[in-house]
Design a protein around this motif. Structure first.
Motif, PDB file in Angstrom:
ATOM      1  N   ARG A 173      -1.237   6.950  -5.189  1.00 52.70           N
ATOM      2  CA  ARG A 173      -0.721   5.686  -4.390  1.00 52.70           C
ATOM      3  C   ARG A 173       0.398   6.269  -3.463  1.00 52.70           C
ATOM      4  NH1 ARG A 173      -1.123   2.498  -8.736  1.00 52.70           N
ATOM      5  NH2 ARG A 173       0.960   2.867  -9.356  1.00 52.70           N
ATOM      6  N   GLU A 219      -5.624   6.193  -3.594  1.00 50.39           N
ATOM      7  CA  GLU A 219      -5.703   5.287  -4.744  1.00 50.39           C
ATOM      8  C   GLU A 219      -7.154   5.340  -4.369  1.00 50.39           C
ATOM      9  OE1 GLU A 219      -3.238   2.759  -1.740  1.00 50.39           O
ATOM     10  OE2 GLU A 219      -3.550   4.889  -2.096  1.00 50.39           O
ATOM     11  N   GLU A 245      -2.068   8.164 -11.672  1.00 52.08           N
ATOM     12  CA  GLU A 245      -2.502   6.929 -10.351  1.00 52.08           C
ATOM     13  C   GLU A 245      -1.047   7.064  -9.220  1.00 52.08           C
ATOM     14  OE1 GLU A 245      -4.632   4.485 -13.545  1.00 52.08           O
ATOM     15  OE2 GLU A 245      -2.858   3.803 -13.540  1.00 52.08           O
TER      16      GLU A 245
END
Length: 168
Positions: A48, A53, A44
């Motif tokens: 980002r 994301e 994750e």
């Protein structure tokens, strides 16, 4: 045109690099699963950093296939992807899996950390349900270090060959 509905599954996301490479080379959504919650967080975070994301769905799962051979990810009644909705399974255009090596000398009582301690358990479950995860004409790339049973047979090749109609 670009198919933004394409879905790629990355089993064993680890650092997240495999999933990010998949996102860079394939349009649509990348679904990343790993047994380790820190690996999911890594994935994750990497997405980002890359500003991607919105293209990632990440899950902490022991396996993508349940003990009954059915997929563990499905569409819920609101049309959202969730764990445990196997009656309406999510299918994928591409599946990438870099399976963990077998480590019979590791002992840990935490169930979520026993990824593949039973000889090839993950591999047997995964190969049994892999065909159910793929869309028609979907493709899977499964990679692992070579594991040999007591008779000298390649366990990965045998599990995939007996799990469905796979080219091994």
């Amino acid at each position: 045109g670009v198919d933004i509905t394409m879905k790629t599954l990355v089993v064993g996301s680890g650092t997240g690099l495999d999933a990010l490479v998949a996102a860079l080379s394939c349009p649509g959504t990348v679904v990343a699963v790993d047994i380790n919650p820190l690996a999911v967080l890594n994935t994750e975070y990497l997405f980002r950093l890359a500003g991607m994301e919105k293209r990632l769905r990440a899950f902490t799962l022991d396996n993508i296939i349940g003990e009954n051979g059915e997929p563990l990810l499905g569409w819920n009644e609101r049309g959202r992807m969730e764990e445990g909705w196997g009656e309406n399974p999510v299918t994928f255009d591409r599946i990438l899996s870099s399976m963990p090596p077998h480590a019979p000398d590791v002992h840990n009582d935490e169930p979520r950390n026993q990824w593949d301690l039973a000889p090839s358990r993950f591999l047997r479950l995964f190969s049994r349900g892999l065909i159910k995860l793929l869309k028609p004409n979907g493709k899977a790339l499964v990679q692992n270090t070579k594991r040999v049973d007591s008779l000298g047979n390649d366990e990965v090749r045998m599990a995939l060959a007996t799990g469905g109609a796979y080219l091994v």
